[in-house]
Design an enzyme around this catalytic site. Structure first.
Site, mmCIF file in Angstrom:
data_model
loop_
_atom_site.group_PDB
_atom_site.id
_atom_site.type_symbol
_atom_site.label_atom_id
_atom_site.label_comp_id
_atom_site.label_asym_id
_atom_site.label_seq_id
_atom_site.Cartn_x
_atom_site.Cartn_y
_atom_site.Cartn_z
ATOM 1 N N TYR A 283 16.058 30.066 6.529
ATOM 2 C CA TYR A 283 15.085 30.951 7.195
ATOM 3 C C TYR A 283 15.244 30.954 8.712
ATOM 4 O O TYR A 283 15.378 29.900 9.332
ATOM 5 C CB TYR A 283 13.670 30.470 6.886
ATOM 6 C CG TYR A 283 13.300 30.475 5.432
ATOM 7 C CD1 TYR A 283 13.354 31.645 4.675
ATOM 8 C CD2 TYR A 283 12.870 29.302 4.815
ATOM 9 C CE1 TYR A 283 12.984 31.638 3.335
ATOM 10 C CE2 TYR A 283 12.500 29.296 3.481
ATOM 11 C CZ TYR A 283 12.558 30.470 2.746
ATOM 12 O OH TYR A 283 12.192 30.445 1.433
ATOM 13 N N LYS B 221 0.840 -1.207 0.000
ATOM 14 C CA LYS B 221 0.000 0.000 0.000
ATOM 15 C C LYS B 221 0.873 1.254 0.000
ATOM 16 O O LYS B 221 2.087 1.180 0.243
ATOM 17 C CB LYS B 221 -0.909 -0.022 1.231
ATOM 18 C CG LYS B 221 -0.138 0.055 2.555
ATOM 19 C CD LYS B 221 -1.040 -0.170 3.762
ATOM 20 C CE LYS B 221 -0.233 -0.132 5.054
ATOM 21 N NZ LYS B 221 -1.058 -0.453 6.232
HETATM 22 C C1 LIG Z 1 -0.264 -1.456 6.927
HETATM 23 C C2 LIG Z 1 -0.857 -2.709 7.422
HETATM 24 C C3 LIG Z 1 -0.067 -3.846 7.624
HETATM 25 C C4 LIG Z 1 1.448 -3.834 7.547
HETATM 26 O O1 LIG Z 1 1.970 -3.344 8.759
HETATM 27 P P1 LIG Z 1 3.561 -3.296 9.021
HETATM 28 O O2 LIG Z 1 3.686 -2.856 10.423
HETATM 29 O O3 LIG Z 1 4.094 -2.299 8.051
HETATM 30 O O4 LIG Z 1 4.075 -4.659 8.768
HETATM 31 C C5 LIG Z 1 -0.702 -5.025 7.937
HETATM 32 N N1 LIG Z 1 -2.039 -5.078 8.088
HETATM 33 C C6 LIG Z 1 -2.832 -3.997 7.947
HETATM 34 C C7 LIG Z 1 -4.296 -4.121 8.131
HETATM 35 C C8 LIG Z 1 -2.266 -2.770 7.619
HETATM 36 O O5 LIG Z 1 -3.051 -1.689 7.495
#
Ligand SMILES: *Cc1c(COP(=O)(O)O)cnc(C)c1O
Length: 374
Positions: A267, A41
């Site tokens: 800045y 994702k």
């Molecule tokens: C993002 C996510 C993961 C992965 O989590 P990590 O800590 O990056 O391994 C797994 N399950 C769900 C439902 C998520 O939203």
């Protein structure tokens, strides 16, 4: 991994696909589960979803996971035909395009299950029922679980859905809290079996629980940050876990300026030269994902030496005070990468900015060119 910049490139994230493949292999060996869902994702945690997907598949991922259906469809458009699960849906989501392209859907309410079933075509919609075990996010509530199971069994009998997965997500608060979620999930699994469902994959653990909580592994794990070679733990580095960070963020020095003692940098002059010194300019700013909170702190490597950001990170650039070190325009500045090659890490940047490594890599901006190295 290093080498010179492609002509004209000013901001670059090098993505080591072999590292992604290695990390999946390594974590598969830890999990020892039949199923390994690599989470790609948020554009593969900033690494590029397609690059991440290809690396993960090469490393043995049996499925891919994304949050949004649109992320799943983008992977299908790019030619990825691996099993693919999406679990976070708009209130009025149109599931037909996902179902037409064999995207498996996480289901977090009875209403969602019914809408998915209503949009199923010739083939049953493949769903994973998400059970809420405590995180307070999505998932079917305990009080609705039996109704959801009965409805799922009915829709299965009608050939409209196939429940291939059951899942939940732990909070990582403590071992006790996570084990309480494991127990609730086990009860939910038993209830599903009693309702006549026979899902092939029950998955609970993300990266941290995959490594630290064997009780949470079930048939499969759902691993994100570890795939990219980053540690989810405060007390253990990626190297200690046998993981290789897959992203190197770098830029060439674009200006070098010799300045007198007292000269300000960026800045607000939050940094002033203590003595006559050299300022160099690095063309990466908060629009590129370099956190402004890391002003005056974020670590860097130039010509094999460690420096840090001098003054405030601006939108497009920041200054480094390199003292009397001989640095030239065009020299490579590495913000983070593989610590075994001497680079600072995304975790170092997270510490400097008061956040977590996940946020550092996922916020790399669109202006930064992703270059894949094999
Ligand atoms: C993002 C996510 C993961 C992965 O989590 P990590 O800590 O990056 O391994 C797994 N399950 C769900 C439902 C998520 O939203």
């Amino acid at each position: 991994m290093s080498g010179s910049f492609p002509t004209g490139v000013m901001r670059e994230a090098l993505i080591d696909r072999g590292a992604i493949e290695h990390n999946v292999r390594q974590l598969r060996a830890v999990a020892k589960t039949r199923e390994f869902i690599a989470v790609v994702k948020a554009d593969g945690y900033g690494h590029g979803a397609l690059t991440a997907a290809r690396g993960a598949i090469a490393g043995g991922a049996t499925r891919l996971g994304v949050a949004d259906v649109s992320e799943a469809l983008a992977l299908r458009d790019a030619g990825v035909d691996h099993p693919l699960l999406a679990w976070l849906h708009a209130p009025d989501a149109d599931f037909a395009p996902a179902l037409a392209r064999d995207v498996e859907l996480g289901v977090s309410s009875v209403a969602e299950l019914q809408r998915i079933a209503a949009q199923a075509g010739e083939r049953p919609a493949v769903v994973h029922l998400k059970f809420e075990t405590g995180l307070g996010r999505n998932g079917i509530a305990q009080s609705d679980w039996h109704v959801a199971l009965a409805e799922a069994a009915r829709l299965e009998a009608e050939g409209r859905v196939r429940v291939d997965g059951l899942f939940s997500h732990v909070s990582g608060t403590s071992r006790e809290d996570d084990l309480a979620q494991v127990r609730l999930f086990e009860d939910a699994i038993a209830a599903a079996a009693a309702a006549g469902l026979d899902p092939s994959v029950r998955h609970l653990a993300a990266t941290a629980a995959t490594i630290d909580l064997p009780e949470a592994r079930f048939d499969g794990v759902r691993v994100g940050v570890g795939v990219y070679g980053l540690s989810p733990f405060e007390d253990r580095s990626s190297a200690a876990l046998g993981l290789r960070p897959a992203m190197t963020l770098r830029a060439p020095v674009v200006a070098v300026r010799r300045v007198r003692a007292g000269h300000g940098a960026s800045y607000g002059y939050e940094h002033r030269a203590e003595r006559d010194t050299t300022f160099v300019l690095v063309p990466l700013g908060y629009a590129d994902g370099v956190p402004r909170q890391a002003s005056n702190r974020g670590p860097l490597r130039i010509r094999g030496r460690r420096f840090q950001v001098a003054g405030r990170v601006a939108m497009d650039q920041f200054v480094v005070d390199v003292g009397d070190v001989d640095v030239a325009v065009g020299d490579q500045v590495v913000l983070f990468g593989d610590p075994l090659r001497g680079a600072p890490t995304a975790t170092d940047w997270a510490d400097a900015a008061g956040t977590i490594n996940y946020e550092i890599v996922t916020r790399i901006g669109a202006r930064v060119r992703r270059s894949v190295v094999e």
